[in-house]
Each structure stands twice: as C-alpha cells, then as structure tokens.
Design an enzyme around this catalytic site. Structure first.
Site, PDB file in Angstrom:
ATOM      1  N   HIS B  85       0.884  -1.209   0.034  1.00 51.41           N
ATOM      2  CA  HIS B  85      -0.046  -0.031   0.126  1.00 51.41           C
ATOM      3  C   HIS B  85       0.763   1.287   0.068  1.00 51.41           C
ATOM      4  O   HIS B  85       2.010   1.365   0.649  1.00 51.41           O
ATOM      5  CB  HIS B  85      -0.858  -0.101   1.168  1.00 51.41           C
ATOM      6  CG  HIS B  85      -2.118   0.881   1.124  1.00 51.41           C
ATOM      7  ND1 HIS B  85      -1.820   2.412   1.209  1.00 51.41           N
ATOM      8  CD2 HIS B  85      -3.183   0.750   1.027  1.00 51.41           C
ATOM      9  CE1 HIS B  85      -2.923   2.985   1.166  1.00 51.41           C
ATOM     10  NE2 HIS B  85      -3.874   1.851   0.992  1.00 51.41           N
ATOM     11  N   GLY B 166       5.015  22.086  10.328  1.00 53.41           N
ATOM     12  CA  GLY B 166       6.439  21.450  10.326  1.00 53.41           C
ATOM     13  C   GLY B 166       7.482  22.415   9.534  1.00 53.41           C
ATOM     14  O   GLY B 166       6.937  23.722   8.955  1.00 53.41           O
ATOM     15  N   HIS B 171      10.209  13.737   9.527  1.00 51.95           N
ATOM     16  CA  HIS B 171      10.988  13.150  10.615  1.00 51.95           C
ATOM     17  C   HIS B 171      11.521  12.039  10.161  1.00 51.95           C
ATOM     18  O   HIS B 171      11.160  11.418   9.520  1.00 51.95           O
ATOM     19  CB  HIS B 171       9.391  12.671  11.431  1.00 51.95           C
ATOM     20  CG  HIS B 171       9.965  11.952  12.898  1.00 51.95           C
ATOM     21  ND1 HIS B 171      10.556  10.919  12.855  1.00 51.95           N
ATOM     22  CD2 HIS B 171       9.891  12.406  14.111  1.00 51.95           C
ATOM     23  CE1 HIS B 171      10.764  10.667  14.343  1.00 51.95           C
ATOM     24  NE2 HIS B 171      10.239  11.608  15.004  1.00 51.95           N
ATOM     25  N   ALA B 174       9.825   8.429  10.784  1.00 46.87           N
ATOM     26  CA  ALA B 174       8.425   8.454  10.898  1.00 46.87           C
ATOM     27  C   ALA B 174       7.868   9.178   9.716  1.00 46.87           C
ATOM     28  O   ALA B 174       6.872   8.893   9.412  1.00 46.87           O
ATOM     29  CB  ALA B 174       7.708   9.222  12.235  1.00 46.87           C
TER      30      ALA B 174
END
Lengths: 301, 301
Positions: B85, B166, B171, B174
């Site tokens: 995915h 941001g 990140h 992440a």
C-alpha cells in the site's frame, strides 16, 4: 467486539400532575443515575397525572423504577386524588418496552421482578398486564382498571381479581398498580389527497386488524380541516411484525381504487431506529443488512 | 433536555501490519478510555498496514489519537518499512469524520488541533488534506503522498510542499502524515438482472459525478460471476447531499432503458443512521421528521 448493551424503555404513569414539589421528588430517582436516561416527563393538570419516559439498561431501570414507586406511595394519597384520566393507583401503570437487544421474554421477566419488589417493599399490590398478563382477562389495562381507585377495594375481594402480587385488598392510600411488558407503539399517520372522510374511513377499515387488515395495525380516519384533506391515523402495535412500509404501500393500493393518492405521512413522537431501518432496507432493496452496520448502534455496544 | 453529545469518527492508518506486539501498543491508547469506543482494527500483512476505527467525543478522540501517534512514532521505523500500500509516514493518514451533532467546520478544527499537537509534541510534520486542506493541491491524499516515504525528504524541500505544520524536512524515522476532515463514505452497491457488464458500465457512467451524474457519487461496474449478474459499485462521498435513494432510483431509470431491473443492493461496512433515516423519510413520505424522534438517538444526548 463486546456484547451488545441491552436497552429498555419504561413509561411509568403517576397520579400527580399538580404539585410540583411532589413531582420533583417522584422524578429524582431517574436523575443522574448511571445507565438510566430521563427522556421526558410531562404533567397534566386536568388529568392530574405525570407521565415519565426513561430509557436505559434493565438493571438500572429496575432500581430507578422501584425507587420512584416508593416515593409515589409516600407522597400521593389516592383518597384525595381527582382528575379526568381513569386511574387506580398512586403509580397507575408501568409498561416496560424492549428497545434494543432485549427480547419480549426479558422485558416480561423485568416487569415481574419490579412487580415482586413493589409488593414486597411497599405492600403495593400489582396486576400484571399486556405481555406479562397471567390471564387473558388481564391483558387489557382498561379491563383491570375498570371501577378505578374508588371501586378497587371491593373489586380485589373477588377471587378472579386477586392481584398477581398482593392479597385481596388495596394499599390504603396508593391503591393498586398495573405492571407489564409491551411492544413499542409507533404512531403513524398517512395523508390522502381528498377531503372525503368516507374514503379515509374505508381505507382505515381495509388496513386495520379488527376489520380484516394487518395484524398489528389500529386505524381510524380523521379530517385535517386546515389542509382540506383526510388522514388514516394509525397505531402500529408491533412494527417488527407489521412494518411501516407494508401499511403505507397497502394504503396506496387501497387509495387507487378511489382515484386517491398518498400525499405524505408522519410519525408522531418517538420511534425505534429499527422501524426506520426496516423501511430503508425494503425500499433500497438491501439484500443483507445488519443493524450492527449502523455507526450509532455501535456506540451502544 | 440536555444538549446533544457530539460524536466523531476517526480512522487512523498506521504503517505496521505484521508485528502484533507493536500493533497492540499502538492500539492501547484507544482502549478503556471514557468517551472513546474502539470499533475495529484490521491489519493487513501484504499492505503492512493497520487501519483503526474509533468513535467518540471530540476531546477524548483528540487525546487518544495524539497518544497513539506518539506510540507509532516510537515503534515504527519507516526506513525499514515495506508493503504494497502506498505510504509516507509511520502514521500515514488520519481522517476525522463528523457523525452526529458535529459540523464539518468543527471536524476541521479538531483535525488542525491534532495536527498542531502532533508537530509540537513529536516533531512529526503534517499535511492538512480533504476539507482541512489549505490549498486545492492538497485536497487529494494521493497528490500529497506521491513519491511515498522514500521521496518525501526531497519533496518537502520544495516551497509548494512545505508541510502545514513542520519545516522543510521529514521526521527521520516517521516521515510525514496527512490529517484532515472528510464526510463519511458509504459503500453502496446495486445489482442488476443481467450479466452484461457493458450495461452496468453505461449505468455507472450515467450516475457518477465525473461523467455527468450525481455530485457525490463515484461508480464503476463489476461482474458478480457466481451469481451471473453485474453490479454498479459505488462510493457515496456525501450522503447528506447525494442521498442513497436518489442514486438507486436513478439507476432504476437508467436500467429501464436497457430492459434491465434492479434486483437488490448492499451497504458494505458501516453507515451513519442518518443515511438510512433519509431513505425511510423519502419512501414513507414523512412530511416532517427529526432524527431526535429516533429513540436510540436520545440515548446519545
């Protein structure tokens, strides 16, 4: 997934519609109790009567109802009571209505538990009625209540009117109460594009149980004078067996015979989700559908 | 009567579908929390992805989601992540869906609150998408996610792809997450009494938005081989504006043109009560009806 929460409705009727202090005291056991939702309470001064609607889990409902009966037995003296509505007790009638994940058998059990507690705790005698009735004579509330409070002392002496809980005498100030389980009623009215009341009458006769129609349908014709149309006004006494779509489609078919059309309808008051989901399932043609697919139903698990 | 309880749904997607320990840790913030109901969580090993469905009050949902994002940022390293995915972050996407007594504006506000907390607490950058998007380019998740995790470090350096919360960098472990509000989707399929896929195709084109049909309908034709019939398979993207009855009646009309009939339908997965109540109101011809008349809706006040 957890097990589904059981939800039951209860609509106790109290014989006090005037004294606001007493009414507040009676309603107090239904407030702020985990598992009980006080939906509504309406007093009527002419009837001198209070109708409370609560919804919740069976155990919590049981405790709240027994508590409120205790208050009513304390504060209401039927020897002083006057009002237009027929009545026989300080608490006159307590119907329990299965709403979700509760069978009629469970509602009957609950009604009997409450009846037993009411007799044991307050010496307030109980007739079981509707689905809880122990005798066909006792199914119909009107039959039980005939003679009203003033006639009950004599009536209870008759062997055939010995209460289901209690002995051959009334509570001196509270009288006697009817407790039982019944299906939710749906008040469903269908409007026709004619002002001919005779046509509405014929259609009401065609669809209602008593004169050859649907098993769980009571119907009568009324005129909506302001709109210059007529209405078939119905009480659907078990929508799980006689669904709303069936009666409206049948009315449409009967109306055709007179060249008349259905122009609208209304549901008066509260209706269980299932009654509307049934209609959606039928008309949308859903081949398989579970009420568990309804998002909001999942909140109540 | 009290004020109505606000209920919102949230379906966060996490990039972990294999490690059961990590999955349990991610789901923990959704368990046993007052005001939050964990409806479902499904992991897919091939996708290496976890889809969680929760329902509850906005404030409680906010806290639970921010908590679960913290766990996911801790336990998932996107540099090691593989799966079929498309994905760009340890938490890939967080849609907020108004269910009851919540406006889209309130859902957008909630999504922005969560986005802000996620950035401030974990330095996990956020794109706002769908109804929360700050730019038309960012409405569509596929547009935001193009390039996936591996391409995001470069993509975020582009001025037009500076995150809403941001700076110009991901990140490190992440990646980046999309957070936003959208309407509930209803997966609604209608079956036809033919095995001619070309007819289903023509009907799908007629009813779907993109080719001239209904504004909030996506549709395609599929063959149900086992039943030897075809189906118009749909996603209704805003049932409040394009109701289910409208699309099924339109399909009926289009099908007539080919001598074909609607033989059934299905709703896949969850559906808000209102989508079914709308259908009941339309077909029963209810002139006035409020969702507050539904017994179960009153429990949620």
């Amino acid at each position: 997934m957890g097990s589904m929460k059981k939800i039951i409705e209860c609509v106790p009727n109290f014989s006090e519609g005037r004294d606001l202090d007493k009414i507040e005291k009676i309603v107090t056991p239904f407030r702020g109790r985990e598992g009980v939702k006080l939906l509504d309470y309406q007093r009527d001064e002419d009837h001198n009567r209070l109708v409370v609607t609560i919804l919740g889990e069976p155990e919590a409902i049981r405790e709240a109802v027994v508590g409120a009966v205790g208050v009513a037995v304390d504060v209401i003296d039927m020897r002083q009571h006057q009002g237009q509505h027929p009545r026989m007790g300080a608490v006159d009638v307590i119907p329990f209505i299965p709403v979700r994940n509760v069978t009629m058998e469970e509602a009957v059990e609950l009604s009997k538990d409450v009846a037993k507690a009411v007799w044991k705790t307050y010496r307030f005698p109980v007739f079981l009625y509707e689905a809880s009735a122990t005798d066909p004579m006792r199914k119909d509330l009107a039959n039980i209540r005939k003679g009203q409070f003033e006639g009950m002392a004599e009536k209870l002496k008759l062997p055939e009117w010995k209460p289901d809980f209690g002995e051959g005498q009334i509570h001196p100030t509270a009288g006697v109460v009817a407790i039982g389980a019944r299906m939710p009623l749906v008040a469903f009215n269908v409007n026709l594009d004619t002002n001919n009341l005779e046509i509405a009458n014929k259609i009401a006769k065609a669809v209602r149980h008593i004169s050859g129609g649907l098993r769980y349908c009571k119907a009568l014709a009324i005129a909506l004078k302001e709109r210059n149309i007529v209405q078939v006004s119905m009480n659907m006494t078990d929508f799980t067996k006689t669904p709303l779509y069936r009666v409206v489609e049948l009315i449409r078919i009967e109306a055709k015979h007179y060249g008349v059309n259905v122009v609208g309808s209304e549901i008066v008051g509260l209706v269980p989700m299932e009654a509307l989901v049934d209609a959606a399932v039928y008309y949308l043609g859903l081949e398989t559908f579970s009420i568990e697919q309804v998002l909001e139903a999942r909140i109540m698990e």
